[in-house]
Design a protein around this motif. Structure first.
Motif, PDB file in Angstrom:
ATOM      1  N   ARG A 230       0.837  -1.196   0.000  1.00  0.00           N
ATOM      2  CA  ARG A 230       0.000   0.000   0.000  1.00  0.00           C
ATOM      3  C   ARG A 230       0.881   1.259   0.000  1.00  0.00           C
ATOM      4  O   ARG A 230       1.967   1.283   0.597  1.00  0.00           O
ATOM      5  CB  ARG A 230      -0.880  -0.022   1.251  1.00  0.00           C
ATOM      6  CG  ARG A 230      -1.825   1.164   1.366  1.00  0.00           C
ATOM      7  CD  ARG A 230      -3.042   0.806   2.204  1.00  0.00           C
ATOM      8  NE  ARG A 230      -2.720   0.616   3.611  1.00  0.00           N
ATOM      9  CZ  ARG A 230      -3.029   1.498   4.576  1.00  0.00           C
ATOM     10  NH1 ARG A 230      -3.660   2.615   4.276  1.00  0.00           N
ATOM     11  NH2 ARG A 230      -2.741   1.254   5.835  1.00  0.00           N
ATOM     12  N   VAL A 231       0.405   2.281  -0.679  1.00  0.00           N
ATOM     13  CA  VAL A 231       1.077   3.577  -0.664  1.00  0.00           C
ATOM     14  C   VAL A 231       0.151   4.564   0.028  1.00  0.00           C
ATOM     15  O   VAL A 231      -1.049   4.601  -0.265  1.00  0.00           O
ATOM     16  CB  VAL A 231       1.379   4.070  -2.099  1.00  0.00           C
ATOM     17  CG1 VAL A 231       1.970   5.476  -2.074  1.00  0.00           C
ATOM     18  CG2 VAL A 231       2.326   3.114  -2.824  1.00  0.00           C
ATOM     19  N   MET A 232       0.699   5.342   0.963  1.00  0.00           N
ATOM     20  CA  MET A 232      -0.104   6.413   1.553  1.00  0.00           C
ATOM     21  C   MET A 232       0.326   7.739   0.945  1.00  0.00           C
ATOM     22  O   MET A 232       1.513   8.079   0.941  1.00  0.00           O
ATOM     23  CB  MET A 232       0.052   6.463   3.070  1.00  0.00           C
ATOM     24  CG  MET A 232      -0.814   7.578   3.678  1.00  0.00           C
ATOM     25  SD  MET A 232      -0.717   7.666   5.462  1.00  0.00           S
ATOM     26  CE  MET A 232      -1.736   6.285   5.939  1.00  0.00           C
ATOM     27  N   VAL A 233      -0.648   8.478   0.430  1.00  0.00           N
ATOM     28  CA  VAL A 233      -0.387   9.801  -0.127  1.00  0.00           C
ATOM     29  C   VAL A 233      -0.858  10.827   0.900  1.00  0.00           C
ATOM     30  O   VAL A 233      -2.030  10.806   1.298  1.00  0.00           O
ATOM     31  CB  VAL A 233      -1.147   9.990  -1.460  1.00  0.00           C
ATOM     32  CG1 VAL A 233      -0.971  11.411  -1.979  1.00  0.00           C
ATOM     33  CG2 VAL A 233      -0.669   8.968  -2.498  1.00  0.00           C
ATOM     34  N   VAL A 234       0.051  11.693   1.322  1.00  0.00           N
ATOM     35  CA  VAL A 234      -0.300  12.703   2.322  1.00  0.00           C
ATOM     36  C   VAL A 234      -0.590  14.016   1.594  1.00  0.00           C
ATOM     37  O   VAL A 234       0.308  14.614   1.006  1.00  0.00           O
ATOM     38  CB  VAL A 234       0.851  12.915   3.326  1.00  0.00           C
ATOM     39  CG1 VAL A 234       0.385  13.797   4.487  1.00  0.00           C
ATOM     40  CG2 VAL A 234       1.385  11.591   3.824  1.00  0.00           C
ATOM     41  N   GLY A 235      -1.851  14.439   1.620  1.00  0.00           N
ATOM     42  CA  GLY A 235      -2.230  15.690   0.965  1.00  0.00           C
ATOM     43  C   GLY A 235      -3.107  15.450  -0.240  1.00  0.00           C
ATOM     44  O   GLY A 235      -2.737  14.703  -1.139  1.00  0.00           O
ATOM     45  N   ALA A 236      -4.285  16.086  -0.235  1.00  0.00           N
ATOM     46  CA  ALA A 236      -5.224  15.939  -1.356  1.00  0.00           C
ATOM     47  C   ALA A 236      -5.299  17.228  -2.160  1.00  0.00           C
ATOM     48  O   ALA A 236      -6.367  17.691  -2.531  1.00  0.00           O
ATOM     49  CB  ALA A 236      -6.601  15.530  -0.843  1.00  0.00           C
TER      50      ALA A 236
ATOM     51  N   PRO B  82      -3.474  19.162  -5.727  1.00  0.00           N
ATOM     52  CA  PRO B  82      -3.288  18.657  -7.095  1.00  0.00           C
ATOM     53  C   PRO B  82      -2.261  17.522  -7.180  1.00  0.00           C
ATOM     54  O   PRO B  82      -2.504  16.513  -7.864  1.00  0.00           O
ATOM     55  CB  PRO B  82      -2.798  19.893  -7.861  1.00  0.00           C
ATOM     56  CG  PRO B  82      -3.309  21.049  -7.080  1.00  0.00           C
ATOM     57  CD  PRO B  82      -3.341  20.628  -5.653  1.00  0.00           C
ATOM     58  N   ALA B  83      -1.130  17.658  -6.478  1.00  0.00           N
ATOM     59  CA  ALA B  83      -0.093  16.621  -6.572  1.00  0.00           C
ATOM     60  C   ALA B  83      -0.592  15.293  -6.014  1.00  0.00           C
ATOM     61  O   ALA B  83      -0.467  14.236  -6.649  1.00  0.00           O
ATOM     62  CB  ALA B  83       1.170  17.061  -5.820  1.00  0.00           C
ATOM     63  N   GLY B  84      -1.188  15.336  -4.827  1.00  0.00           N
ATOM     64  CA  GLY B  84      -1.619  14.105  -4.167  1.00  0.00           C
ATOM     65  C   GLY B  84      -2.740  13.399  -4.921  1.00  0.00           C
ATOM     66  O   GLY B  84      -2.732  12.174  -5.072  1.00  0.00           O
ATOM     67  N   LEU B  85      -3.688  14.187  -5.414  1.00  0.00           N
ATOM     68  CA  LEU B  85      -4.830  13.576  -6.122  1.00  0.00           C
ATOM     69  C   LEU B  85      -4.374  12.938  -7.432  1.00  0.00           C
ATOM     70  O   LEU B  85      -4.777  11.823  -7.771  1.00  0.00           O
ATOM     71  CB  LEU B  85      -5.898  14.641  -6.393  1.00  0.00           C
ATOM     72  CG  LEU B  85      -6.585  15.204  -5.142  1.00  0.00           C
ATOM     73  CD1 LEU B  85      -7.373  16.475  -5.487  1.00  0.00           C
ATOM     74  CD2 LEU B  85      -7.507  14.155  -4.516  1.00  0.00           C
ATOM     75  N   MET B  86      -3.506  13.643  -8.156  1.00  0.00           N
ATOM     76  CA  MET B  86      -3.037  13.103  -9.442  1.00  0.00           C
ATOM     77  C   MET B  86      -2.177  11.863  -9.205  1.00  0.00           C
ATOM     78  O   MET B  86      -2.311  10.859  -9.918  1.00  0.00           O
ATOM     79  CB  MET B  86      -2.227  14.183 -10.180  1.00  0.00           C
ATOM     80  CG  MET B  86      -1.883  13.832 -11.605  1.00  0.00           C
ATOM     81  SD  MET B  86      -3.318  14.020 -12.694  1.00  0.00           S
ATOM     82  CE  MET B  86      -2.901  12.893 -14.018  1.00  0.00           C
TER      83      MET B  86
ATOM     84  N   GLU C 116     -11.497  19.407  -7.404  1.00  0.00           N
ATOM     85  CA  GLU C 116     -12.765  18.653  -7.339  1.00  0.00           C
ATOM     86  C   GLU C 116     -12.850  17.625  -8.469  1.00  0.00           C
ATOM     87  O   GLU C 116     -13.251  16.484  -8.254  1.00  0.00           O
ATOM     88  CB  GLU C 116     -13.958  19.610  -7.447  1.00  0.00           C
ATOM     89  CG  GLU C 116     -14.276  20.316  -6.148  1.00  0.00           C
ATOM     90  CD  GLU C 116     -15.225  21.503  -6.343  1.00  0.00           C
ATOM     91  OE1 GLU C 116     -15.381  22.268  -5.400  1.00  0.00           O
ATOM     92  OE2 GLU C 116     -15.797  21.652  -7.448  1.00  0.00           O
ATOM     93  N   LEU C 117     -12.450  18.056  -9.660  1.00  0.00           N
ATOM     94  CA  LEU C 117     -12.524  17.132 -10.806  1.00  0.00           C
ATOM     95  C   LEU C 117     -11.545  15.968 -10.630  1.00  0.00           C
ATOM     96  O   LEU C 117     -11.863  14.824 -10.969  1.00  0.00           O
ATOM     97  CB  LEU C 117     -12.230  17.881 -12.107  1.00  0.00           C
ATOM     98  CG  LEU C 117     -13.310  18.873 -12.562  1.00  0.00           C
ATOM     99  CD1 LEU C 117     -12.843  19.669 -13.772  1.00  0.00           C
ATOM    100  CD2 LEU C 117     -14.609  18.150 -12.891  1.00  0.00           C
ATOM    101  N   LEU C 118     -10.375  16.265 -10.102  1.00  0.00           N
ATOM    102  CA  LEU C 118      -9.411  15.178  -9.859  1.00  0.00           C
ATOM    103  C   LEU C 118      -9.954  14.218  -8.802  1.00  0.00           C
ATOM    104  O   LEU C 118      -9.821  12.998  -8.924  1.00  0.00           O
ATOM    105  CB  LEU C 118      -8.059  15.749  -9.399  1.00  0.00           C
ATOM    106  CG  LEU C 118      -7.210  16.461 -10.459  1.00  0.00           C
ATOM    107  CD1 LEU C 118      -5.995  17.123  -9.806  1.00  0.00           C
ATOM    108  CD2 LEU C 118      -6.747  15.488 -11.549  1.00  0.00           C
TER     109      LEU C 118
ATOM    110  N   GLY D 258     -11.966   4.257  -7.576  1.00  0.00           N
ATOM    111  CA  GLY D 258     -12.168   3.469  -6.361  1.00  0.00           C
ATOM    112  C   GLY D 258     -11.460   3.985  -5.126  1.00  0.00           C
ATOM    113  O   GLY D 258     -11.362   3.282  -4.123  1.00  0.00           O
ATOM    114  N   VAL D 259     -10.955   5.229  -5.173  1.00  0.00           N
ATOM    115  CA  VAL D 259     -10.233   5.758  -4.008  1.00  0.00           C
ATOM    116  C   VAL D 259     -10.953   6.998  -3.474  1.00  0.00           C
ATOM    117  O   VAL D 259     -11.159   7.964  -4.216  1.00  0.00           O
ATOM    118  CB  VAL D 259      -8.772   6.136  -4.376  1.00  0.00           C
ATOM    119  CG1 VAL D 259      -8.025   6.645  -3.145  1.00  0.00           C
ATOM    120  CG2 VAL D 259      -8.047   4.947  -4.998  1.00  0.00           C
ATOM    121  N   ALA D 260     -11.313   6.972  -2.197  1.00  0.00           N
ATOM    122  CA  ALA D 260     -11.953   8.130  -1.565  1.00  0.00           C
ATOM    123  C   ALA D 260     -10.934   8.807  -0.655  1.00  0.00           C
ATOM    124  O   ALA D 260     -10.188   8.130   0.067  1.00  0.00           O
ATOM    125  CB  ALA D 260     -13.155   7.675  -0.743  1.00  0.00           C
TER     126      ALA D 260
END
Ligand code: FAD
Length: 480
Positions: free
Chosen positions: A2-8, A10-14, A102-104, A112-114
């Motif tokens: 699993r990878v955890m992305v910290v921050g939602a 533009p960078a984190g969402l993409m 929002e679009l990202l 499948g990722v919230a």
């Protein structure tokens, strides 16, 4: 893993979308309870649209706002002509950063990722096998074990600091103030650039309010001290030399011209992307675009690493490629900030620069620099074809009698080999081969395209490349 992305942002969402596309289990956390309503940027550039196009989602963004065929480099009175660039998107799209996010986020949800809002990473510890992350959410502290941790947590990144990654660069020499407000008298300040008695004021119309940007005359004693309407009003009146009454403030903030870059984008199992890896003067309004480009370069490399099939050095190439690209952004934005300085002593330099920028090859170079369209990564293999290392153009192709294009074939974010049947080309490393014909480039024999769209190898009848260089490119980027 699993990878955890910290921050939602533009960078984190993409990045999360790229990981999800590649089949990696991904968690995205953000400490805010919900997306911030304050909108920082209002534009998206050509390179971002090219990358989003290669995932099949550019249309969603383009449906949101107008496009203009120019960009900016240092001097708002001399816009850059973007139509000189060789791209499907020779324009700047007007779109609020909040809407981009929002679009990202919507696209990510489809994958499948919230996003887990209200979840703050407060610390972590990495060892040989993974990263143990402390997450604070809903008043509770939880330990979560993941394979990799991606710090997309903005300019003051906790991930960067805790990983012991340096952030060298140039400190702030000047500050700007920004206010999203309403004018008591809508006629009192024209939109655009106003030269006041003691400085310049930018007024940008937004639905229901106006964004006003100006220089802060003195550096603040405390950079984090909140900007109040009364102090902004005082500065505005002083700069203009007259009263323009502001009401109904929505957002007041300050920003600086500091330029810093992480000295490592990869530290063991920790990676950085976006503002956590670099900050720069706001000239050219490019932060979102650089964040997206980082994420697309990193996504497939981190995915292959987390899934255990990356060739040696693949993740390290993220640092090599994007650190160099980031350094260019710092240089370019700092140059623009210098050219924009309110110092009459710089006028001769500005005039000369303006003259040069009007020469078509220089204008094109600046446009490619400002938008990132000129980005070229070292292709590693020998060869001097102009596409090598650059984004493969969006060629129109014929496959099995049907029509497609490069962008469409890249949607699943897999490496692609296009062969035209002039020669039988070997492949491997999970590369998806397509037999195509390419009317635009009839001499094409084959082109190997990385998941981020960059050309890893190309052979044409006029510039034939041996099979060994293809094998070398496949092994370098995809193993196998
Ligand atoms: C005033 C202003 C105007 C700008 N205008 C433009 C423009 O016109 N065009 C443009 O392209 N760019 C613009 N930028 C730059 C752009 O906003 C940034 O470059 C961009 O937001 C960077 O994206 P990011 O995802 O790296 O970071 P961010 O957008 O900063 O996102 C980071 C996220 O991480 C979260 N976070 C932080 N710490 C933690 C933690 N410990 N745990 C969990 N979550 C955490 C934050 O809540 C945040 O949501 C502007 C910036 C400013 C300040």
């Amino acid at each position: 893993m699993r990878v955890m992305v910290v921050g939602a942002g533009p960078a984190g969402l993409m990045l999360a979308a790229e990981l999800a596309l590649a089949g990696v289990e991904v968690t995205v956390v953000d400490r805010l309870p919900r997306r911030s309503p304050y909108c920082r940027g209002f534009t998206l550039g050509a390179r971002s649209l090219e990358l989003l196009d290669r995932r099949g989602v550019a249309g969603r963004f383009l449906a949101e706002g107008p496009t203009v065929p120019y960009g900016m480099f240092a001097d708002p009175s001399r816009p850059l002509d973007l139509t000189m660039m060789d791209t499907d998107h020779p324009y700047t799209l007007g779109i609020a950063q909040t809407r981009v996010e929002e679009l990202l986020e919507e696209w990510l949800a489809e994958l499948g990722v919230a996003v887990r809002w209200g979840s703050e990473v407060t610390g972590f510890h990495q060892d040989d096998d993974g990263v143990e992350v402390t997450v604070q959410a809903g008043g509770e502290r939880r330990l979560e074990r993941v394979g990799y941790l991606a710090g997309c947590d903005g300019s003051r990144s906790l991930v960067r600091r805790q990983a012991g990654i340096g952030f060298p660069g140039t400190p702030a020499t000047g500050y700007g103030l920004l206010a999203d407000v309403e004018l008591a008298d809508p006629e009192s300040l024209p939109f655009g650039v106003t030269e006041g008695e003691h400085g310049t004021v930018f007024a940008i119309p937004r639905p229901g309010y106006v964004r006003i940007v100006l220089d802060e005359p003195e550096p603040p004693a405390d950079r984090d001290e909140p900007v109040r309407l009364s102090s902004f009003q005082e500065v505005l009146d002083a700069v203009l030399g007259r009263r323009v009454e502001l009401v109904n403030p929505r957002w007041l903030t300050r920003f600086s011209d500091a330029a810093r870059q992480a000295d490592r984008y990869v530290a063991g199992r920790v990676v950085l992307a976006g503002d956590s890896a670099h900050i720069h003067p706001p000239a050219g309004a490019t932060g979102v675009n650089v964040a997206l480009a980082d994420a697309v370069n990193l996504g497939w490399k981190l995915a292959a690493t987390a899934l255990g099939h990356a060739p040696g050095g693949l993740l390290g190439s993220y640092h090599t490629e994007r650190h160099e690209a980031g350094a260019r952004v710092l240089r370019t934005t700092r140059a623009q900030a210098l050219l924009g300085r309110r110092d009459p002593g710089l006028d001769p330099l500005r005039d000369l620069f303006g003259e040069l920028a009007e020469l078509p090859p220089v204008g094109r170079h600046l446009a490619e620099l400002a938008t990132g369209v000129g980005t070229r990564y070292d292709p590693v293999i020998p060869g001097d074809h102009p596409w090598l290392g650059r984004l493969t153009p969006n060629l129109k192709l014929v496959v099995h009698g049907g029509h497609t294009c490069v962008a469409e074939l890249l949607r699943p974010a897999r490496p692609v080999l296009l062969t035209t049947g002039r020669r039988t080309l070997p492949t491997g490393g999970g590369v998806v081969a397509h037999h195509v014909s390419c009317p635009e480039l009839p001499e094409l024999e084959g082109v190997l395209i990385r998941p981020d769209g960059h050309t890893a190898w190309i052979s044409t009848a006029t510039d034939p490349q041996p099979d060994e260089t293809l094998a070398m490119a496949v092994a370098t980027w995809f193993g196998g």
